[in-house]
Structure formats: C-alpha cells, structure tokens
Scaffold this active site. Structure first.
Site, mmCIF file in Angstrom:
data_model
loop_
_atom_site.group_PDB
_atom_site.id
_atom_site.type_symbol
_atom_site.label_atom_id
_atom_site.label_comp_id
_atom_site.label_asym_id
_atom_site.label_seq_id
_atom_site.Cartn_x
_atom_site.Cartn_y
_atom_site.Cartn_z
ATOM 1 N N ASP A 1 4.708 4.318 0.308
ATOM 2 C CA ASP A 1 3.954 3.105 -0.025
ATOM 3 C C ASP A 1 3.290 2.511 1.209
ATOM 4 O OD1 ASP A 1 5.139 3.643 -2.405
ATOM 5 O OD2 ASP A 1 6.459 1.889 -2.424
ATOM 6 N N SER B 1 3.314 -1.447 -5.672
ATOM 7 C CA SER B 1 3.610 -1.761 -4.274
ATOM 8 C C SER B 1 3.052 -3.068 -3.763
ATOM 9 C CB SER B 1 3.122 -0.637 -3.367
ATOM 10 O OG SER B 1 4.151 0.255 -3.210
ATOM 11 N N SER C 1 4.944 -5.108 -2.703
ATOM 12 C CA SER C 1 5.818 -5.338 -1.543
ATOM 13 C C SER C 1 5.271 -4.665 -0.284
ATOM 14 C CB SER C 1 7.233 -4.861 -1.843
ATOM 15 O OG SER C 1 7.209 -3.560 -2.347
HETATM 16 C C1 GLA Z 1 9.134 3.240 -4.454
HETATM 17 C C2 GLA Z 1 9.450 3.497 -2.970
HETATM 18 C C3 GLA Z 1 8.730 4.739 -2.453
HETATM 19 C C4 GLA Z 1 8.922 5.941 -3.382
HETATM 20 C C5 GLA Z 1 8.686 5.553 -4.842
HETATM 21 C C6 GLA Z 1 9.036 6.653 -5.791
HETATM 22 O O1 GLA Z 1 7.794 2.892 -4.613
HETATM 23 O O2 GLA Z 1 9.094 2.389 -2.185
HETATM 24 O O3 GLA Z 1 9.143 5.031 -1.144
HETATM 25 O O4 GLA Z 1 10.190 6.506 -3.202
HETATM 26 O O5 GLA Z 1 9.413 4.399 -5.220
HETATM 27 O O6 GLA Z 1 8.217 7.756 -5.597
#
Ligand code: GLA
Length: 377
Positions: free
Chosen positions: A161, A115, A117
């Site tokens: 996230d 994450s 992002s």
């Molecule tokens: C990405 C998305 C989240 C979640 C995951 C899978 O990180 O941003 O919202 O859905 O994938 O669990």
C-alpha cells in the site's frame, strides 16, 4: 493554482490504491499489481515557531502533541497513523522537526480496502520531509510509513500500500517484487473495460487481528518447509508442488494458506503477461480464481463480498471480479464493459440492498500519480 484556505506552506495530495491482483502476498515476498488512484487525501502543512503540533482532520477531529516529547500510542485509532509516522521521522532525523499545523481532508472512504490509511501515512511522511527539508528518500519514507502501521496501529502489514501510494504513476500499474522492491511499470490498458469498485460498506472487526494471524500462519508454513528446503527464503517463491508435500505435515488451515500464497504469486506473474498482451478476459478469469482462493483457502472474505462476486459471474459484461485488499469487508474490484457500467451499478445495488439491507457504493476509478506536493506562495 490550488486553493489554499489554510494559508499553508505546502499542500500534499496523497492517493488511495487499487490492487489488480496479488493479494496477501506482499508480506510473503510475492509479486503484486497495484496502482495509485484518482481519489485522494489532501493535507495542508504549515510550520510554526514553537514545538506544538496540531493535526486537524475534517472528518475525525483534532489533536495536539509536543514534538520535543516522546510520542505515545493514542486511544483514538486514526491518530496513530499520524503519530506513528511522526515518531519514525523524529527517530530518522533527530532534532530536525519543529512544530507544525496539518489540516486533513479525505475523499477516501475508511475501511473500504483502498488504503485510506497508507494515503494518510505517506502524505504525512512526504509532507514533513518537504516542510523540514529532511532529505529522506521515497524508500525511506515508505518504510517509515509501513512501520508506523506495525508499531503504532498494530497491523503487521506488507509494503504494497505504501509503495503504490508513493510510487504510483498515471496510466500505469506497478508489478512490484515485494522482497527486492524492484518494479516494472505496465500500461493500465483495459479497454473496453472499466475498473469499478463496489463498496460493501461493511468492515468486520476481524480485519486487524485476522490479518496478523494470517501472517503468523504463513511464517509457520515457511518455517516447516525450510527445515527440508533451506534455500527458500519466502513462502511466495515455494512452488505449489513442494507445498503439496506438506499436506499431512501442517495443520490443514496452515496448508491451505500456503497453497493460496504460492498460487497467487504465480497468478500475478501470469496476469501481468495477459494484461500486456491485451487478454483482459484471460486476466478476468484469474481474478475469479483469486477470489475463490481468498474466500476458501485464505478465509479473508465475508458473505457480502462473496455475494457481489457471485452475482457478477452471471453477467457476461463483467469479465472479472474479486474482493480487494485485506478483506472482511471493503470493496470488490470489477472489470466491467464500459457501456454496461451504469446498469451493473444499478442492478448490483438493488440486489445487495434486497439481500443485506445495506446501501452499496460504487466507485469508478482511474489510475493516477503517487503523492504529489505543491508549494504555496
Ligand atoms: C492490506 C495491507 C497490505 C496487503 C493487503 C492484502 O491492504 O496493508 O500490505 O497485505 O492488505 O493484499
């Protein structure tokens, strides 16, 4: 005192996240178990006395825009994480934002499923909220960040996230109900095991389009079930037994997606219980089940991730392993006996290099607080 090379007004530290279990169910109203981690994006913000904004990423370069003019989606992918958030903030507090400089430096690898992002989005959201004294709550900032991803980036992500990055706490996991946004803090206590991420360093293009397809498939399953059981508002709350009734009524892929979602939600609740009881081996077994489901039923894994998880199955010092995040590349999350971490990194790197001719990167992580802001003199 934090170093302030850019003479900024505020410095924001915004973490990445891990997710112990509960994958691809945040957008299905399920429970997830993430934590913020000790790897961060740092953002330096400074107010300006005109309307011009300049955002400069050490890795990606700089761009400018006028805060008084309507913001457009950019052709340069990463800029949309910032623009989407700024757009949301302007709409939430019209006329309150002015020009600013923002410098960004990141320790988070892109496309690794940790994450980077959301760290960027939430760092921008919290930073601008503070800089211009907008008074938006954490929940409002989480929502603005999530919608930036929907509207500017084009990924119809869930809330996990942005929630973990903003609300994380050191030494804690968040057992989050993604529908009500109620959450419970659970001690991140895994001794004698450590959390080790293995980054495949591949990121297949499918990630964003397939993500949105999975979401649509889940909506299709829920819609069919609701014809007979209107009381179910979210796919994750439909019990496995009811999903099974739809085996011949849904396209087989859609049936498998729904089965995974129902099982994964149940597994996450079970996992939280096991971790609280200190049954880390029991929890590790659930991680393997999750991987199996993500790979076979949900089909968001890839050969590189499957290889690493399979490899770990023969190693007694690794009690759990699975792909983490959206999938199609990125990291596996592994629970590895403390004294065996180096040896495992070494043997996994060698095997991975021999198989794919790609270098594996290992990241030993600890949990940390969510986004933190410091004011400078
Ligand atoms: C990405 C998305 C989240 C979640 C995951 C899978 O990180 O941003 O919202 O859905 O994938 O669990």
């Amino acid at each position: 005192m934090t170093a302030n090379p850019y003479k900024s007004d505020i410095i924001v530290k915004s973490p990445g996240r891990i997710n112990l279990i509960g994958e691809h169910i945040d957008y299905n109203g399920g429970h997830v178990l993430p934590a913020a981690i000790d790897r961060k994006v740092t953002l330096w913000f400074r107010k300006k006395d005109n309307n011009l904004c300049r955002v400069n990423s050490e890795d990606e370069g700089a761009f400018t825009f006028d805060i008084q003019k309507p913001l457009q989606i950019s052709d340069t992918h990463w800029e949309n994480y910032v623009l989407g958030v700024v757009d949301g903030m302007v709409k939430a507090r019209p006329g309150k934002l002015g020009g600013f400089d923002c410098v960004i430096s990141s320790e988070l690898p892109i496309g690794a499923g940790i994450s980077s992002s959301a760290a960027l989005e939430c760092g921008v959201a919290k930073g601008l909220n503070e800089l211009f004294d907008l008074g938006l709550t954490d929940l409002e900032l989480i929502e603005i960040s999530r919608m930036a991803e929907h509207n500017f980036v084009g990924t119809k992500c869930g809330v996990m996230d942005q929630f973990a990055v903003t609300m994380g706490q050191r030494n804690k996991l968040l057992l989050l109900n993604c529908e009500s946004l109620d959450y419970k803090l659970i001690d991140a206590e895994f001794a004698p095991f450590k959390i080790l991420l293995l980054n495949t360093n591949v990121s297949h293009n499918l990630a964003s389009s397939e993500y949105n397809t999975r979401r649509a498939e889940c909506e299709q399953a829920l819609h069919a079930i609701q014809q007979d059981y209107p009381a179910y508002a979210f796919l994750a709350e439909v019990p496995e037994k009811i999903i099974e009734l739809y085996k011949d009524k849904l396209p087989i892929k859609v049936y498998h997606r729904a089965l995974f979602v129902s099982r994964e939600n149940a597994r996450t609740l079970k996992a939280a219980e096991l971790i609280q009881k200190g049954d880390i081996e029991g929890f590790g077994a659930l991680m393997y089940q999750t991987h199996e489901g993500l790979s076979k039923n949900y089909e968001v894994s890839c050969v590189e991730l499957d290889f690493l998880v399979d490899l770990s199955k023969d190693i007694p010092q690794v009690v759990g392993s699975r792909m983490m995040g959206g999938g199609f590349g990125g990291c596996t999350i592994n629970l590895v006996e403390e004294g065996f971490v180096n040896e495992f990194m070494d043997l996994a790197s060698k095997a991975y290099k021999a198989k794919f001719d790609i270098n594996l990167t290992s990241i030993l992580v600890a949990t940390s607080n969510g986004v933190e802001i410091s004011k400078t003199e």
